[in-house]
Design a protein around this motif. Structure first.
Motif, PDB file in Angstrom:
ATOM      1  N   SER A  66       0.847  -1.180   0.000  1.00 53.47           N
ATOM      2  CA  SER A  66       0.000   0.000   0.000  1.00 53.47           C
ATOM      3  C   SER A  66       0.893   1.245   0.000  1.00 53.47           C
ATOM      4  O   SER A  66       1.985   1.221   0.554  1.00 53.47           O
ATOM      5  CB  SER A  66      -0.894  -0.067   1.237  1.00 53.47           C
ATOM      6  OG  SER A  66      -1.067   1.190   1.778  1.00 53.47           O
ATOM      7  N   ILE A 149      -5.949  -9.968  -4.385  1.00 58.28           N
ATOM      8  CA  ILE A 149      -6.913  -8.860  -4.400  1.00 58.28           C
ATOM      9  C   ILE A 149      -8.294  -9.486  -4.643  1.00 58.28           C
ATOM     10  O   ILE A 149      -8.380 -10.667  -4.973  1.00 58.28           O
ATOM     11  CB  ILE A 149      -6.565  -7.794  -5.467  1.00 58.28           C
ATOM     12  CG1 ILE A 149      -6.675  -8.371  -6.879  1.00 58.28           C
ATOM     13  CG2 ILE A 149      -5.177  -7.214  -5.227  1.00 58.28           C
ATOM     14  CD1 ILE A 149      -6.528  -7.316  -7.973  1.00 58.28           C
ATOM     15  N   LYS A 205      -3.626  -1.678  -5.770  1.00 61.60           N
ATOM     16  CA  LYS A 205      -3.682  -1.549  -4.323  1.00 61.60           C
ATOM     17  C   LYS A 205      -3.095  -0.192  -3.895  1.00 61.60           C
ATOM     18  O   LYS A 205      -3.645   0.513  -3.054  1.00 61.60           O
ATOM     19  CB  LYS A 205      -2.876  -2.680  -3.694  1.00 61.60           C
ATOM     20  CG  LYS A 205      -3.488  -3.186  -2.436  1.00 61.60           C
ATOM     21  CD  LYS A 205      -2.940  -4.547  -2.104  1.00 61.60           C
ATOM     22  CE  LYS A 205      -3.644  -5.036  -0.861  1.00 61.60           C
ATOM     23  NZ  LYS A 205      -3.168  -6.307  -0.404  1.00 61.60           N
TER      24      LYS A 205
END
Ligand code: C2E
Ligand code: MG
Ligand code: MG
Length: 557
Positions: A66, A149, A205
């Motif tokens: 992230s 994901i 992400k």
């Protein structure tokens, strides 16, 4: 847990050695993280085994892929000296416990020593265990196993929620895939292909964080949903994503094509919205100048039509609904018919006669052209044989060769089989290849063409002048005839300068020993001009339209 202050006892180098020897005992993964900057200061062997070499990277980037520190991150929020955090780590596919303790790094920086314990079933109370197993199971069902994901089902659910939660906003569903992903897999291997997919998941992400508004649909197809006010915002976002995706360490470029569906009717199921965005992606495939397209209702109509055609094509071929029409060619010096071109007409049982422009481009895309062309070539050979058997002097027939054959078919083998089966001379067949083919891959084309020419077939460049080719280029490829494109002729002979261009083109072709045919000859003015320009042969409505065989037969008697 004990508060550790290593700084007082150790200097950096020997300190690291001691840390190494302490933290590599046992089987726990351990890392030390700068509490303020979240930089990973140290990792032991086990953690390298788990996460790769991540020392020097930021914790949220390396562990949670992230861009921003995770919301609710324990590091800066630690109130006491220790903290425990149980979670399911998608990257490890394991339920784990992170145990944090405050330490002070050599240079005085506040740091956190984080130790990872894998949770066994016995560590979990029965209530928690039930919930954990349920979560795990749900997680597994919602998560794409490679990229971790959301998968398509989860994305559909999330997108539905997102739309429901914010009824006053406009949303766009965006789908994208990697151009020529199959080639990447074929050339660099599946593992590299997987790495590319992981890279894309990381970019998503990074860009969307924990919004869970994105997912992997399947193979190289990804999707996301975003609110928007102006269409331009969507494009800007796409440009950003493409930039991030293309910034990578791979030895090859990763290009992506995006399709956008603007959600007008929020009742439409999400999977249909995705289908529509995908239709938009398909419209730009193979077009290097376009990287994104909006869905438009016309696509749907076109695709439905294409589907219908595809559904019928096979049966129509077997039923003989594709008919060969012949359009005669005339020698301009004496108006004698010296040949004819075989052109396909689809006599559809329900839709009537369908012109080639409505199905040839589709067949070139779906590969059916290979079958149709072979059928047409066989029809031409069968007709020649029939004329010979009837005792009629056969006139040479020209057949069209789609660009698709050069790569996908052994033309020499096919034509050898055909002339042998029908026992006809190869000189009776002229092969028409469109001009654009000569630009694509001249070497390969040359190889195939010279083989056919040696076998005695005549070769003709169709639609000459429609593109950018020049006689200079034709010089390198041995053909017998050029057929001037209808539009080229129309455009050029409407002006005096144009007439000079056509005249010189014909002169040059003749100097190169090429025969010149003009197609689309419609008027007396065309004919007069062409006669004066030393053009050899003409084909067009002025003389005759393409006609069915029985009608053409009458011309021969
Ligand atoms: P093409 O090979 O350049 O064929 C010439 C086209 O011009 C034909 O259109 C013909 O009917 C049309 N034409 C002939 N004289 C005139 C005229 O005076 N005025 C006008 N306006 N048009 C004229 P058609 O039959 O609609 O075929 C279009 C194209 O479809 C062909 O262009 C060819 O590229 C392709 N095609 C047709 N049949 C086949 C086939 O069996 N296989 C392949 N691969 N392509 C085919
Ligand atoms: Mg042609
Ligand atoms: Mg043509």
């Amino acid at each position: 847990m004990r508060f550790v202050d290593i700084k007082e006892q150790l200097n950096n180098e020997s300190g690291l050695r001691v840390i190494d020897s302490i933290l590599n005992v046992g089987f726990l993964a351990a890392i030390i993280i700068d509490k303020d900057t979240h930089e990973i200061l140290y990792q032991n062997k086990k953690s390298i085994e788990y996460f790769g070499n991540i020392a020097g990277k930021l914790c949220h980037e390396a562990l949670c892929t992230s861009e921003q520190p995770c919301s609710g991150c324990m590091l800066s929020a630690m109130t006491g000296n220790v903290a425990i955090y149980d979670c399911y780590m998608k990257t490890l596919n394991k339920r784990v416990r992170w145990m944090y303790s405050d330490i002070s790094w050599f240079d005085g920086r506040n740091a956190v020593y984080a130790k990872l314990v894998e949770l066994g079933e016995e560590d979990i109370t029965s209530d928690a265990k039930w919930k954990y197993l349920k979560d795990m199971d749900q997680d597994r069902r919602d998560t794409d196993s490679l990229t971790h994901i959301p998968n398509n089902n989860k994305f559909f659910k999330n997108a539905e929620e997102i739309i429901k939660k914010d009824p006053s906003s406009d949303f766009a569903v965006v789908l994208f895939d990697i151009d020529r992903f199959k080639t990447i897999n074929d050339i660099y291997g599946m593992t590299k292909g997987d790495e590319v997919l992981l890279h894309i998941a990381r970019v998503l992400k990074d860009s969307f964080g924990f919004e869970d508004n994105y997912g992997r649909m399947h193979s190289d197809l990804f999707a996301y949903i975003i609110p928007y006010q102006k269409k331009g915002e969507i494009i800007k976002q796409i440009e950003k994503l493409r930039k991030k995706i293309s910034r990578n360490d791979f030895d090859f470029d990763i290009n992506t094509s995006f399709g956008i569906y603007l959600v007008e009717d929020k009742q439409v199921p999400i999977n249909l919205m995705c289908d529509r965005a995908l239709m938009a992606v398909k419209t730009i495939k193979g077009d290097i100048l376009k990287f994104c397209a909006f869905f438009n209702e016309q696509y749907r109509a076109d695709m439905l039509k294409a589907n219908e055609i595809e559904k019928d094509m096979q049966a129509s071929l077997l039923n003989g609904d594709f008919k060969m029409y012949l359009q005669p060619k005339f020698r301009l010096s004496d108006d004698k018919m010296v040949g004819a071109e075989a052109l396909c007409r689809w006599v559809h049982p329900k839709k009537g006669i369908i012109p080639p422009m409505d199905f040839i481009p589709l067949f070139e895309k779906n590969g059916f052209i290979l079958k149709l062309d072979e059928y047409m070539w066989e029809e031409a050979c069968r007709t020649l044989r029939r004329w010979i058997d009837m005792g009629v002097e056969p006139i040479p027939l020209s057949v069209n060769i789609s660009r698709y054959h050069i790569k996908h078919n052994d033309l020499e083998a096919i034509f050898t089989r055909l002339i042998n089966r029908y026992n006809i001379s190869s000189s009776l067949l002229t092969l028409e290849l469109t001009e654009s083919l000569f630009l694509d891959n001249p070497e390969e084309l040359n190889r195939v063409m010279s083989g056919l020419q040696k076998m005695g077939f005549r070769l003709e460049v169709d639609d000459f002048g429609a593109g950018f080719s020049s006689l200079n280029m034709i010089r390198n490829i041995t053909v017998d005839t050029i057929k001037m494109d209808k539009d080229f002729l129309d455009n050029e002979i409407s002006s005096d300068k144009g007439k000079i261009v056509v005249n010189h083109t014909i002169d040059m072709a003749k100097d190169l020993n090429l025969q010149v045919v003009a197609e689309g000859v419609e008027t007396k003015e065309h004919v007069e001009f062409l006669k004066n320009s030393r053009c050899d042969v003409a084909q067009g409505y002025y003389f005759a339209k393409p006609m069915p065989l029985d009608e053409f037969d009458k011309l021969l008697q």
